[in-house]
Design an enzyme around this catalytic site. Sequence first.
Site, PDB file in Angstrom:
ATOM      1  N   LYS A 104      15.831  -9.979  15.754  1.00  8.82           N
ATOM      2  CA  LYS A 104      15.436  -9.056  17.295  1.00  8.82           C
ATOM      3  C   LYS A 104      14.125  -9.358  17.676  1.00  8.82           C
ATOM      4  O   LYS A 104      13.494  -9.460  18.639  1.00  8.82           O
ATOM      5  CB  LYS A 104      15.763  -7.306  16.765  1.00  8.82           C
ATOM      6  N   ARG A 149      12.975   3.244  13.302  1.00  8.41           N
ATOM      7  CA  ARG A 149      13.461   3.305  12.093  1.00  8.41           C
ATOM      8  C   ARG A 149      14.606   3.969  11.138  1.00  8.41           C
ATOM      9  O   ARG A 149      15.177   3.827  10.172  1.00  8.41           O
ATOM     10  CB  ARG A 149      12.996   2.228  11.181  1.00  8.41           C
ATOM     11  N   ARG A 177       6.917 -15.389   5.285  1.00 12.73           N
ATOM     12  CA  ARG A 177       6.230 -13.892   5.945  1.00 12.73           C
ATOM     13  C   ARG A 177       6.115 -13.569   3.891  1.00 12.73           C
ATOM     14  O   ARG A 177       7.375 -14.284   3.531  1.00 12.73           O
ATOM     15  CB  ARG A 177       7.201 -13.064   6.412  1.00 12.73           C
TER      16      ARG A 177
HETATM   17  P1  AMP Z   1       9.405  -5.866  11.027  1.00 14.44           P
HETATM   18  O1  AMP Z   1       8.845  -7.029  11.498  1.00 14.44           O
HETATM   19  O2  AMP Z   1      10.451  -4.960  11.991  1.00 14.44           O
HETATM   20  O3  AMP Z   1      10.600  -6.826  10.009  1.00 14.44           O
HETATM   21  O4  AMP Z   1       8.534  -5.072  10.249  1.00 14.44           O
HETATM   22  C1  AMP Z   1       7.975  -5.522   8.908  1.00 14.44           C
HETATM   23  C2  AMP Z   1       7.877  -4.575   7.969  1.00 14.44           C
HETATM   24  O5  AMP Z   1       7.318  -3.329   8.703  1.00 14.44           O
HETATM   25  C3  AMP Z   1       9.375  -3.556   7.395  1.00 14.44           C
HETATM   26  O6  AMP Z   1      10.225  -4.176   6.640  1.00 14.44           O
HETATM   27  C4  AMP Z   1       8.173  -2.005   7.444  1.00 14.44           C
HETATM   28  O7  AMP Z   1       8.278  -2.398   5.975  1.00 14.44           O
HETATM   29  C5  AMP Z   1       7.510  -2.300   8.454  1.00 14.44           C
HETATM   30  N1  AMP Z   1       7.598  -1.413   9.104  1.00 14.44           N
HETATM   31  C6  AMP Z   1       7.587  -1.946  10.607  1.00 14.44           C
HETATM   32  N2  AMP Z   1       8.240  -1.128  11.805  1.00 14.44           N
HETATM   33  C7  AMP Z   1       8.182   0.246  10.619  1.00 14.44           C
HETATM   34  C8  AMP Z   1       8.669   1.280  10.937  1.00 14.44           C
HETATM   35  N3  AMP Z   1       9.015   1.496  12.215  1.00 14.44           N
HETATM   36  N4  AMP Z   1       8.635   2.458  10.156  1.00 14.44           N
HETATM   37  C9  AMP Z   1       8.199   2.199   9.139  1.00 14.44           C
HETATM   38  N5  AMP Z   1       7.902   0.799   8.461  1.00 14.44           N
HETATM   39  C10 AMP Z   1       8.305   0.099   9.302  1.00 14.44           C
END
Ligand code: AMP
Length: 223
Positions: free
Chosen positions: A11, A87, A156
Amino acid sequence: MVVAGRQGAGKGTQCVRLSRHYVVPHISTGDMLRAAVKEGTELGRRADSIMKAGGLVPDDVMIGIVDERLRGADARTRGYLLDGFPRTVAQAEAMEKIAVDNALDLAIDLDVPREMVLQRLSGRRLCRDCGTNYTSTGYERRPWLCDVCGGDIIHREDDTEEAINRRLDDYESQTRPLIDFYESRGLLVTVSGVGTPDEVLIRLISAIEGRRRGPGAGPIVGG
Ligand code: AMP
């Protein structure tokens, strides 16, 4: 528009490409949190350990960040593409109160089977500076620099096996209910994320365009 899907469904990459295609701001909550961690802000210190463990940052924190970001002039005039938010159902409900004048008009579920996601995540790399996603083949030149901004490409910290499994479990319990949430509001489109990035992008654009042409379809972006 919001794009959701399991971790590693692609995504992030697709959102970057869609936001360029439609010239709308790409609002990635993950990128915003990573920037806060890098800058060492209070939010960053709070989010750091949660993210490393693969957990979810509390809803009230996330809702506050997105609320502020959507007040930006670009999001109010051009619309927006949300990546990684909402989320949870609580975040989705809050979103309906935050974005009233520029409400969501489409939720895309980018669908990739769990086993394929695990395989993809093990090769996932990220630009430290601009967040562009890459997939490692194991044969990259060192140092590996970003094609977009020249930043370092890194693995990451939250892409450990334990954190990945935790995120996939959280997806099932916390995020998957959003499929019913948006379906009941007539906003859901499911797109298969299996295939090359170009194939998936074409599928996404045709799903969006199909929606736009559909009865009563508004602009593809909020606002
Ligand atoms: P992503 O880059 O979207 O995979 O997000 C990385 C990390 O950020 C996730 O694994 C969560 O720990 C945190 N995170 C990002 N967006 C959210 C959200 N909407 N709600 C809660 N935690 C979030």
